[in-house]
Enzyme design. Structure first.
Site, short mmCIF file in Angstrom:
data_model
loop_
_atom_site.label_atom_id
_atom_site.label_comp_id
_atom_site.label_asym_id
_atom_site.label_seq_id
_atom_site.Cartn_x
_atom_site.Cartn_y
_atom_site.Cartn_z
CG ASP A 46 -4.77 -9.87 3.41
OD1 ASP A 46 -4.53 -10.49 2.29
OD2 ASP A 46 -4.42 -8.74 3.76
CG HIS B 297 -1.92 -0.92 1.26
ND1 HIS B 297 -2.78 -1.35 0.23
CD2 HIS B 297 -2.23 -2.03 2.27
CE1 HIS B 297 -3.46 -2.31 0.55
NE2 HIS B 297 -3.24 -2.85 1.62
ZN LIG Z 1 -3.85 -6.89 2.83
#
Ligand SMILES: [Zn+2]
Length: 343
Positions: free
Chosen positions: A248, A125
């Site tokens: 995830d 990110h």
């Molecule tokens: Zn993630």
């Protein structure tokens, strides 16, 4: 047997994102335990981390960003509601990015065939200008940039974390040498990763997004990766494959809303290895991103690293929900504009 490097440096554990934060140091103990229980640790070669240099970071990040994180060394700094630094986070972040650069160099030097870097903090990110979403430096992007700096002309970054790798996308948005492919839950954090985000200028077509609705499991993922990611990846024919390996999208993950099994992650790694089977000659560096269910992380890491070592694993259920066919059609329609191999 393939020579596979494994990096899990004590520096990575020193990053503390704050009380009760899901991105916690125990995640790495869990990776180690998963590999140990699967009997994989004895076959892995220790790969030391070292801090990324300023020059290596500046290939991806702005000087302002590099300086801002350096100024936070030794202090507690909150960057956004999700992202914080503790006194040793800067050191951990430098080591995480440096570990990936080191893995890339050793693989390109022929000292290792492949590597798995169990780093913290995660990276995908982090944009060129800012830290966000638990990420400080973009580890995988810094690794890809190191490969370009060595003169590689085609690199692939494949991202199966449940979240969109917005920072990696931003970094290589106009860069045709780097194919970036991401499958991710959508709409979801961080909000980017729509089907029509395909890069710009010379980089047009080299960003490939596969947005997926919540609830997708092995069947949907395996179809999307085998029928879209693999043919595009093979057509790009990278000389090195990097993988943003977030766990995830596991069915037990408390943050993600997907339903992958450990075997499903193994099947996705099979696709990554197939993409690495051309010009790359099997050269691949996988980098840990997210993954917050301890059982899920252990399970997925064992499946993925087993495949990287060349061990066969249990097959994944390749039967997708009938409604997924429409989405497969949409992926093909968008991405065949640039990748004729999709037909
Ligand atoms: Zn993630």
């Amino acid at each position: 047997m393939a020579r596979v490097g494994f990096c899990l440096d004590p520096a990575f554990v020193e990053h503390d994102a704050g009380e009760g934060h899901p991105e916690r140091p125990e995640r790495l103990d869990t990776v180690r335990r998963g590999l140990e229980e699967a009997g994989l640790l004895p076959d892995l070669l220790a790969l030391p981390a070292r801090p990324a240099s300023r020059e290596e970071l500046l290939r991806v990040h702005t000087a302002a960003h590099v300086d801002r994180l350096a100024a936070a060394a030794g202090r507690h700094v909150r960057i956004d509601p999700d992202t914080a630094m503790s006194p040793r986070s800067h050191e951990a972040a430098l080591a995480a990015a440096g570990a990936v650069v080191e893995a890339v160099h050793r693989v390109l030097d022929g000292e290792l065939d492949r590597a798995f870097c169990a780093v913290r903090p995660p990276g995908h990110h982090a944009t060129p200008e800012r830290a966000m979403g638990f990420c400080l430096f973009n580890n995988v992007a810094v690794g890809a940039a190191a490969a370009l700096a060595r003169g590689l002309r085609r690199v692939a970054v494949l991202d199966f974390d449940v979240h969109h790798g917005n920072g990696t996308q931003d970094t290589f948005w106009r860069e045709p040498r780097v194919l970036f492919v991401s499958s991710h839950q959508f709409p979801y954090y961080p909000g980017t990763g729509a089907l029509d985000e395909v890069g710009e200028g010379e980089g047009r077509g080299f960003t490939v997004n596969l947005p997926m609705p919540g609830g997708c499991g092995d069947g949907e993922y395996v179809r999307a990766w085998r029928e879209v990611v693999e043919p595009i990846g093979r057509a790009h024919d990278p000389e090195l494959v990097l993988v943003s390996a977030g766990f995830d999208a596991h069915r037990d993950d408390p943050l993600g809303g997907m339903a992958l099994s450990g075997a499903g992650f193994g099947a996705l790694m099979d696709v990554c290895l197939a993409v690495a089977g051309g010009a790359a000659g099997g050269r691949l560096v996988a980098v840990l991103e997210g993954g917050y269910s301890m059982g899920g992380v252990a399970d997925s890491a064992a499946a993925v690293v087993g495949r990287i070592l060349g061990r066969a694993g249990p097959g994944a259920d390749a039967k997708a929900h009938p409604g997924f066919e429409r989405l497969m059609g949409a992926y093909r329609e968008e991405h065949s504009k640039h990748w004729r191999t999709l037909g």
